[in-house]
Design an enzyme around this catalytic site. Sequence first.
Site, mmCIF file in Angstrom:
data_model
loop_
_atom_site.group_PDB
_atom_site.id
_atom_site.type_symbol
_atom_site.label_atom_id
_atom_site.label_comp_id
_atom_site.label_asym_id
_atom_site.label_seq_id
_atom_site.Cartn_x
_atom_site.Cartn_y
_atom_site.Cartn_z
ATOM 1 N N GLY A 84 -3.641 -0.256 8.520
ATOM 2 C CA GLY A 84 -2.347 -0.485 7.866
ATOM 3 C C GLY A 84 -1.410 0.890 7.713
ATOM 4 C CD GLU A 129 -10.966 -3.763 10.032
ATOM 5 O OE1 GLU A 129 -9.677 -4.097 9.327
ATOM 6 O OE2 GLU A 129 -12.136 -4.190 9.811
ATOM 7 C CB CYS A 140 20.904 -17.783 24.078
ATOM 8 S SG CYS A 140 21.152 -17.676 26.021
ATOM 9 C CE1 TYR A 188 -0.082 -5.616 15.406
ATOM 10 C CE2 TYR A 188 0.619 -3.434 14.783
ATOM 11 C CZ TYR A 188 -0.384 -4.250 14.645
ATOM 12 O OH TYR A 188 -1.424 -4.321 13.931
HETATM 13 C C1 LIG Z 1 -3.758 -6.133 11.735
HETATM 14 C C2 LIG Z 1 -5.100 -5.593 11.328
HETATM 15 C C3 LIG Z 1 -5.499 -4.252 11.266
HETATM 16 C C4 LIG Z 1 -4.521 -3.192 11.847
HETATM 17 O O1 LIG Z 1 -3.271 -3.017 11.300
HETATM 18 P P1 LIG Z 1 -2.633 -1.647 11.407
HETATM 19 O O2 LIG Z 1 -1.034 -1.872 10.522
HETATM 20 O O3 LIG Z 1 -2.043 -1.897 12.941
HETATM 21 O O4 LIG Z 1 -3.294 -0.499 11.434
HETATM 22 C C5 LIG Z 1 -6.785 -3.779 10.723
HETATM 23 N N1 LIG Z 1 -7.558 -4.811 10.013
HETATM 24 C C6 LIG Z 1 -7.179 -6.086 10.247
HETATM 25 C C7 LIG Z 1 -8.071 -7.020 9.702
HETATM 26 C C8 LIG Z 1 -5.877 -6.646 10.683
HETATM 27 O O5 LIG Z 1 -5.786 -7.972 10.538
#
Ligand SMILES: *Cc1c(COP(=O)(O)O)cnc(C)c1O
Length: 449
Positions: free
Chosen positions: A268, A302, A372, A401
């Site tokens: 995140g 993550e 469109c 993304y």
């Molecule tokens: C999407 C997601 C992430 C990565 O989020 P980022 O904002 O790209 O760092 C990590 N863990 C889980 C469970 C996710 O769904």
Amino acid sequence: MALPLTALPGADSVDDPSYAELIAARPSLSVDPVAGLMLEEVSLARIAAVVGTPVWVYSAGTLRRRLASLRAALEGAGLNATIHYAMKANDNLAVARVLAAGGAGADVVSEGELRAARAAGIPASAIVFSGVGKTERDLRLALAEDIFQINAESAEEIEMISALASSLGRVARVCLRVNPDVDARTHAKITTGKAENKFGVAIGDAPAIYARMAALPGIEPIGIAMHIGSQITAGMSAYRAAYAKLADLVRALRAAGLPVSRVDCGGGLGIPYRDEIAPLPEALAGAIKATLGDLGLPVMIEPGRWLAGPAGVLVAQVILQKGATRRFVVLDAAMNDLLRPAMYDAWHGILPVGAAALTAPLSPADVVGPVCETGDTFARGRAMPALPPGSLVALLDAGAYGATMSSTYNARPLAAEVLVDGARFAVVRDRQSYEDLLARQRLPAWLSP
Ligand SMILES: *Cc1c(COP(=O)(O)O)cnc(C)c1O
């Protein structure tokens, strides 16, 4: 920057960063007085000439540098931490391989991502499987591959994992994803840690569900997980609040005699697309240390966007400019390629690629795609030079993304992807052909012409 970049005359976008500022903040970008905009040591115009447009271009050096600085921040805080790259940000095999070579594991949310992670060379022992609705087929593959960890998101899923693992004679290592009910103060579509969001189990229900997990066959409970949202730039307060709740939960679980051997802190971390003050990895590491450090457990993170976002650009060609009172610059890239502006009202820097265009006088333009839909707009009132047909532009910070959210809407083939590494570049995904685009469609015999 050797070239004087023209200042923006009064426009809607008067507060936007200048071209010079956009380039200075992105170490892999530079301007060659002849070749124009460069990613590492490769001219984007050359890539466009060889591969065509639209084309995603990723910087291997940026991926490596960001992974290394994230690791250094975690180590600097004295954490025993592993990094699991969220494949959904960019599942290109070459991107994942660069990160794997730097020691990253993977966070996957589908069978396809699990297969991609393995194909990229990420060992099963470094893979985490997240997601609110894993199918039996997903779980079977996760168990067959003996991946490191499955993050379970509901009591129902835990029963399913237990039954399946037992029937296969396996033991699943499971973290329980809890929903800490904090507001990450990001875009509503990418907030995941509030009680009203579909993710995880309510933190109050977690002790009972964890105890159940420990009692079930086929499951080894190994810890708890959370992920409160994406593109978090509002500082560390939401992270701290969530991690503090996790720490309390771990203490409660331990007090109940339940085994907890790790905490998965999620992803995140946001990036500056425009001029956001995004928290540094040191701030994240410090927040983890301050809240969870006392537990003495290994932690996992993550990250997806933070690693891959700034590593990529989307290079597009101008089809034409139109409009007498309002200037529209129509690109050959569209919302089917880069969905973020249409989906999240996202701002992406847009730089001309040509050396002359980078110093030419600017005036406001709406930069749009040919699809469109009015939502097929990359920027409104953006300061841009004159961009005659055939000019190139680069949409910045498109490494996460971007390609993974592409579609073939308007029957537009998926764009090619290129990896740049120093002075080298290679196509890492071919542009989809028109034959491919139609290949899986079938006309039933009864629909004779
Ligand atoms: C999407 C997601 C992430 C990565 O989020 P980022 O904002 O790209 O760092 C990590 N863990 C889980 C469970 C996710 O769904």
